[in-house]
Design an enzyme around this catalytic site. Structure first.
Site, PDB file in Angstrom:
ATOM      1  N   ASP A 190     -16.069   8.189   9.933  1.00 25.13           N
ATOM      2  CA  ASP A 190     -14.923   7.329   9.649  1.00 25.13           C
ATOM      3  C   ASP A 190     -13.690   8.222   9.667  1.00 25.13           C
ATOM      4  OD1 ASP A 190     -14.719   4.283   8.267  1.00 25.13           O
ATOM      5  OD2 ASP A 190     -12.959   5.550   7.944  1.00 25.13           O
ATOM      6  N   ARG A 192       0.817  -1.210   0.000  1.00 30.17           N
ATOM      7  CA  ARG A 192       0.000   0.000   0.000  1.00 30.17           C
ATOM      8  C   ARG A 192       0.856   1.268   0.000  1.00 30.17           C
ATOM      9  NH1 ARG A 192      -4.790  -1.486   4.292  1.00 30.17           N
ATOM     10  NH2 ARG A 192      -5.734  -3.179   3.097  1.00 30.17           N
TER      11      ARG A 192
END
Ligand SMILES: C[S@@+](CC[C@H](N)C(=O)[O-])C[C@H]1O[C@@H](n2cnc3c(N)ncnc32)[C@H](O)[C@@H]1O
Length: 289
Positions: A158, A50
């Protein structure tokens, strides 16, 4: 934004950049500091995959200059870093027993208690791309006769700004609707016009129930509550026990005895807190103080 926990390895092979033990340790510390997420050796390849994308995007020569940039508290890159390390897998009506409990137990009880006026507050505290709060919103719309005179709202938060942008746009690929019944698809989703083939948009009737906001569970919470229901699903698995304990003590302060908390399928409050009692499959009820 990462919608699977799968290991990602760069197309040129993992040897493009070398991630030393010390660098991985420092990255784990930074992840912990900024998200609360506890990473282990087993996640090393996934994190490598990532972050290599960030190194390439920034044209950096390795992990050392990247870490230096994060340590300088480069706000824009910290946001990209956080978005890269979170796992955002979700779906509509995931773990559907919670939505059944909401429809069959919670809403009738609130309706009886409110007697024609009152409020219902739901918090989806790690809402990812929004499927969880939109599923709850469908349940509220379908039980509207129970909610007459009740001010019902869903707060959906979030940490990851990228998933939140998707959530508030409310636009999904058609395939995401596999877990949604035909009747609900027809009622709550609109096909988008030419040019955006294969995409659907959630109806304004769902969107108007939900407020999306960025919130890091590790930071201060501006809300006062109380929340009748908190969806805290598939997020605490990333935190260690002491962090989970602090989190649920704080959640208990935003709920009254009798309010509900839903956890993910592999999560539990066993040996974490006694402020909640287990009353069903990953369904907890706030106990008296
Ligand atoms: C696997 S998804 C769960 C989505 C949804 N609750 C569900 O069960 O389908 C986990 C979410 O937790 C969010 N998350 C991770 N750490 C967080 C934190 N410290 N504060 C808020 N959200 C966080 C991630 O960004 C991700 O979207």
């Amino acid at each position: 934004m990462n919608t699977s926990g799968a290991v990602a390895v760069s197309s040129n092979g993992p040897s493009d950049f070398v991630l030393s033990d010390g660098e991985y340790k420092r990255i784990c510390e930074l992840v912990r500091e900024h998200t609360g997420i506890a990473l282990f050796e087993s996640k090393r390849e996934m994190i490598y995959g990532r972050l290599v994308r960030r190194l390439r995007a920034l044209r950096l020569s390795g992990f050392a200059p990247y870490i230096a940039q994060l340590e300088k508290s480069d706000t824009a890159e910290l946001e990209e870093f956080i978005n890269a390390v979170t796992t955002n897998l979700t779906s509509f009506f995931r773990e559907s027993h919670h939505f059944d409990h909401l429809a069959k137990e919670v809403l009738p009880a609130i309706s009886r208690r409110a007697q024609g006026s009152g409020r219902l507050r739901i918090w989806s505290c790690a809402c990812s791309t929004g499927e969880e709060p939109y599923s709850a919103a469908m349940v509220l719309r379908e039980q509207k006769e129970l909610l007459v005179g009740i001010d019902a709202r869903i707060l959906a938060t979030d940490l990851d700004t990228q998933v939140l942008a998707t959530a508030s746009a409310g636009i999904y690929a058609q395939e995401r609707l596999e877990s949604v019944s035909q009747a609900r698809v027809a009622r709550y989703f609109q096909t988008l016009s030419e040019g955006v083939k294969g995409k659907v948009k959630v109806s304004p009737s769902l969107q108007e129930l939900i407020t999306f906001k960025q919130l890091n569970l590790m930071n201060d919470w501006p809300m006062r509550g109380p929340f009748d229901v908190i969806f805290c699903r598939n997020v605490i698995i990333y935190f260690d026990k002491p962090t989970q304990k602090i989190l649920f003590e704080r959640m208990a302060e935003l709920q009254r005895p009798g309010d509900f908390l839903y956890l993910g399928h592999s999560e539990s409050l066993h040996r974490v807190t006694d402020r909640y009692e287990l009353i069903g499959r990953t369904i907890y009820r706030r106990v008296e103080d």
